[in-house]
Design an enzyme around this catalytic site. Structure first.
Site, PDB file in Angstrom:
ATOM      1  N   ASN A  34       0.828  -1.209   0.000  1.00 32.04           N
ATOM      2  CA  ASN A  34       0.000   0.000   0.000  1.00 32.04           C
ATOM      3  C   ASN A  34       0.863   1.259   0.000  1.00 32.04           C
ATOM      4  O   ASN A  34       0.377   2.352   0.302  1.00 32.04           O
ATOM      5  CB  ASN A  34      -0.912   0.011   1.228  1.00 32.04           C
ATOM      6  CG  ASN A  34      -1.884  -1.151   1.229  1.00 32.04           C
ATOM      7  OD1 ASN A  34      -2.390  -1.547   0.193  1.00 32.04           O
ATOM      8  ND2 ASN A  34      -2.130  -1.718   2.401  1.00 32.04           N
ATOM      9  N   HIS A 121     -13.822  -2.386   7.003  1.00 34.43           N
ATOM     10  CA  HIS A 121     -12.617  -3.023   7.521  1.00 34.43           C
ATOM     11  C   HIS A 121     -12.850  -3.797   8.817  1.00 34.43           C
ATOM     12  O   HIS A 121     -13.726  -3.471   9.610  1.00 34.43           O
ATOM     13  CB  HIS A 121     -11.546  -1.949   7.753  1.00 34.43           C
ATOM     14  CG  HIS A 121     -10.168  -2.492   7.938  1.00 34.43           C
ATOM     15  ND1 HIS A 121      -9.625  -2.722   9.183  1.00 34.43           N
ATOM     16  CD2 HIS A 121      -9.229  -2.862   7.027  1.00 34.43           C
ATOM     17  CE1 HIS A 121      -8.396  -3.201   9.032  1.00 34.43           C
ATOM     18  NE2 HIS A 121      -8.130  -3.299   7.740  1.00 34.43           N
ATOM     19  N   GLU A 167     -15.950   3.100   4.003  1.00 34.88           N
ATOM     20  CA  GLU A 167     -14.624   3.464   3.524  1.00 34.88           C
ATOM     21  C   GLU A 167     -14.805   4.292   2.263  1.00 34.88           C
ATOM     22  O   GLU A 167     -15.701   4.014   1.458  1.00 34.88           O
ATOM     23  CB  GLU A 167     -13.789   2.216   3.215  1.00 34.88           C
ATOM     24  CG  GLU A 167     -13.542   1.339   4.427  1.00 34.88           C
ATOM     25  CD  GLU A 167     -12.753   0.085   4.089  1.00 34.88           C
ATOM     26  OE1 GLU A 167     -11.987   0.112   3.099  1.00 34.88           O
ATOM     27  OE2 GLU A 167     -12.894  -0.911   4.820  1.00 34.88           O
ATOM     28  N   SER A 171     -10.456  -1.381  -0.007  1.00 32.02           N
ATOM     29  CA  SER A 171      -9.095  -1.875  -0.229  1.00 32.02           C
ATOM     30  C   SER A 171      -9.026  -3.149  -1.047  1.00 32.02           C
ATOM     31  O   SER A 171      -7.991  -3.431  -1.654  1.00 32.02           O
ATOM     32  CB  SER A 171      -8.408  -2.112   1.111  1.00 32.02           C
ATOM     33  OG  SER A 171      -9.082  -3.108   1.863  1.00 32.02           O
ATOM     34  N   ASP A 196     -13.578   6.093   6.463  1.00 26.96           N
ATOM     35  CA  ASP A 196     -12.199   5.606   6.518  1.00 26.96           C
ATOM     36  C   ASP A 196     -11.535   5.929   5.181  1.00 26.96           C
ATOM     37  O   ASP A 196     -11.856   5.336   4.157  1.00 26.96           O
ATOM     38  CB  ASP A 196     -12.203   4.098   6.780  1.00 26.96           C
ATOM     39  CG  ASP A 196     -10.809   3.529   6.987  1.00 26.96           C
ATOM     40  OD1 ASP A 196      -9.827   4.170   6.562  1.00 26.96           O
ATOM     41  OD2 ASP A 196     -10.697   2.433   7.566  1.00 26.96           O
ATOM     42  N   HIS A 199      -7.172   4.292   2.129  1.00 33.99           N
ATOM     43  CA  HIS A 199      -6.586   4.022   0.816  1.00 33.99           C
ATOM     44  C   HIS A 199      -6.768   5.175  -0.161  1.00 33.99           C
ATOM     45  O   HIS A 199      -6.386   5.055  -1.328  1.00 33.99           O
ATOM     46  CB  HIS A 199      -7.182   2.733   0.242  1.00 33.99           C
ATOM     47  CG  HIS A 199      -6.793   1.520   1.025  1.00 33.99           C
ATOM     48  ND1 HIS A 199      -5.644   0.799   0.775  1.00 33.99           N
ATOM     49  CD2 HIS A 199      -7.383   0.926   2.100  1.00 33.99           C
ATOM     50  CE1 HIS A 199      -5.556  -0.191   1.642  1.00 33.99           C
ATOM     51  NE2 HIS A 199      -6.593  -0.138   2.453  1.00 33.99           N
ATOM     52  N   LYS A 229       0.154   4.033   4.638  1.00 30.88           N
ATOM     53  CA  LYS A 229      -0.035   3.597   3.255  1.00 30.88           C
ATOM     54  C   LYS A 229       0.612   4.631   2.327  1.00 30.88           C
ATOM     55  O   LYS A 229       1.826   4.669   2.197  1.00 30.88           O
ATOM     56  CB  LYS A 229      -1.516   3.369   2.987  1.00 30.88           C
ATOM     57  CG  LYS A 229      -2.064   2.237   3.864  1.00 30.88           C
ATOM     58  CD  LYS A 229      -3.527   1.987   3.674  1.00 30.88           C
ATOM     59  CE  LYS A 229      -3.994   0.770   4.456  1.00 30.88           C
ATOM     60  NZ  LYS A 229      -3.840   0.901   5.922  1.00 30.88           N
TER      61      LYS A 229
END
Length: 380
Positions: A34, A121, A167, A171, A196, A199, A229
């Site tokens: 990541n 997650h 998110e 991911s 979130d 990413h 990340k």
């Protein structure tokens, strides 16, 4: 008596199903990490770290934030992050996992309801299990289901606060949440929206702020941005209203009873955020890599791709995914197989992530090797 038999049996069952996890040292071209902007290897951040240590910055905190471990670097990072991301306040944790777990274990109260995306997650799940509120999943990215769940809960007598957990960029699928629609639902029902951005931070948004944009500035929004990340370090930053920061400091057990992150880690996180904001070429370069990969991977089952740096090559069977990943690894490409329960049953995949640690030539060569490996797997 074999006291370890239950563990051995479970590991054997995982191995038979092709789902046993193993730790591997990264080798070959990086198509699995990541480290999207390549900052974990950044010469600039290495110089920053060396200068900080030479100047006497401690590499350890020595205690929790409440017991001697609070350092000016923690406070500086949090003030900077709040300003940069347009929030009233922020709080720094040792990891994004710890931040998410603390959030859902602490903020939703008895009588509240947490509605979470089915693909959210694992840290959110762990936090909810430790918390006091009821929680329910809704189908991935289904805003109608969110609204219906809220209405049903209210009609059945629910009077607390609704928390919506998503998110911004998922991911394992590389697709985005419908943040604008979710924000409208949150506003209409006086709900809290937790996003979130793990990413997306560094990769998207002006100055690498992520995908939430102005939504993250709203009073009813809490955002998580991880530093491990695209920002190349470690830790997680929650941005939120000041009153909630104070509540965390007084009630969040993962914050209160954990040794504080290293002051050096906090310093590097602040410098990384500023570095990304000052160097938009990093985002542009990654976007160009992603566009190239999208054209090279044409014809593959990539899921619901929405122009992200994450490419899930859906293969279905666990052993097929493991076999194809092994073939690519033998040719010098660090590509990993992702299997249930990390992803839904029947959706085992290769998770290919694009980073600035590879070149356009590497991407083209991987695509050729991938097409060849898939053809061999189908013929087997």
């Amino acid at each position: 008596m074999d006291r370890f038999k239950p563990y051995r049996d479970q590991l054997d069952a995982l191995d038979t199903a092709g789902r046993k996890r193993r730790l591997l040292i990264p080798a070959g071209k990086d198509f699995s990490s990541n480290d999207y902007l390549g900052l974990s290897r950044s010469p600039y951040l290495k110089e920053v770290a060396q200068a900080a240590i030479a100047g006497g910055m401690p590499h350890g905190s020595g205690g929790s934030r409440l017991l001697g471990g609070n350092h000016p670097e923690h406070e500086a990072l949090e003030a900077f992050a709040a300003s940069h991301y347009g929030a009233e306040a922020s709080l720094f944790f040792g990891s994004g996992f710890a931040a998410n777990t603390a959030l859902f274990a602490t903020l939703p109260q008895t009588g509240d309801l947490v509605l979470y995306d089915a693909l959210v997650h694992a840290s959110v799940h762990d936090g909810m299990k430790l918390g006091r509120a009821a929680f329910r999943a809704f189908p991935h990215n289904d805003c109608d289901a969110v609204e219906q769940e809220i209405r049903t809960w209210r009609e059945s007598g629910g009077t607390g606060t609704v928390w919506i957990a998503v998110e911004s960029l998922y991911s394992m699928d590389g697709d985005r949440a419908p943040l604008s629609d979710l924000a409208q639902i949150a506003d209409a029902h006086d709900a809290m929206l937790v996003i979130d951005e793990a990413h997306a931070v560094g990769v998207f948004g002006e100055g690498g702020t992520g995908l939430a944009g102005d939504i993250g500035r709203q009073e009813n929004a809490i955002l998580l941005r991880t530093c491990g990340k695209a920002l190349g370090g470690e830790g997680g930053i929650l941005t939120m209203p000041k009153i909630l920061r104070e509540f965390f400091i007084n009630r969040a057990r993962p914050f209160i009873f954990s040794t504080a992150p290293s002051p050096l880690t906090a310093h590097l996180a602040q410098q990384a955020i500023a570095h990304v904001a000052a160097n938009p070429a990093l985002q542009t370069g990654l976007a160009e890599h992603s566009a190239l990969a999208r054209s090279c991977f044409d014809g593959l089952s990539l899921g619901d791709d929405q122009d992200s740096q994450i490419f899930p090559v859906i293969l279905g069977e666990d052993r097929v995914a493991v076999s194809v990943a092994a073939m690519l690894q033998e040719q010098g490409y660090d590509v990993r197989a992702i299997r249930p329960p990390t992803v839904p049953a029947g959706s085992a995949r290769l998770r290919i992530s694009l980073t600035l640690n590879v070149t356009p030539e590497d991407i083209r060569n991987l695509a050729a090797a991938l097409h060849e490996a898939l053809a061999m797997a189908k013929a087997a």
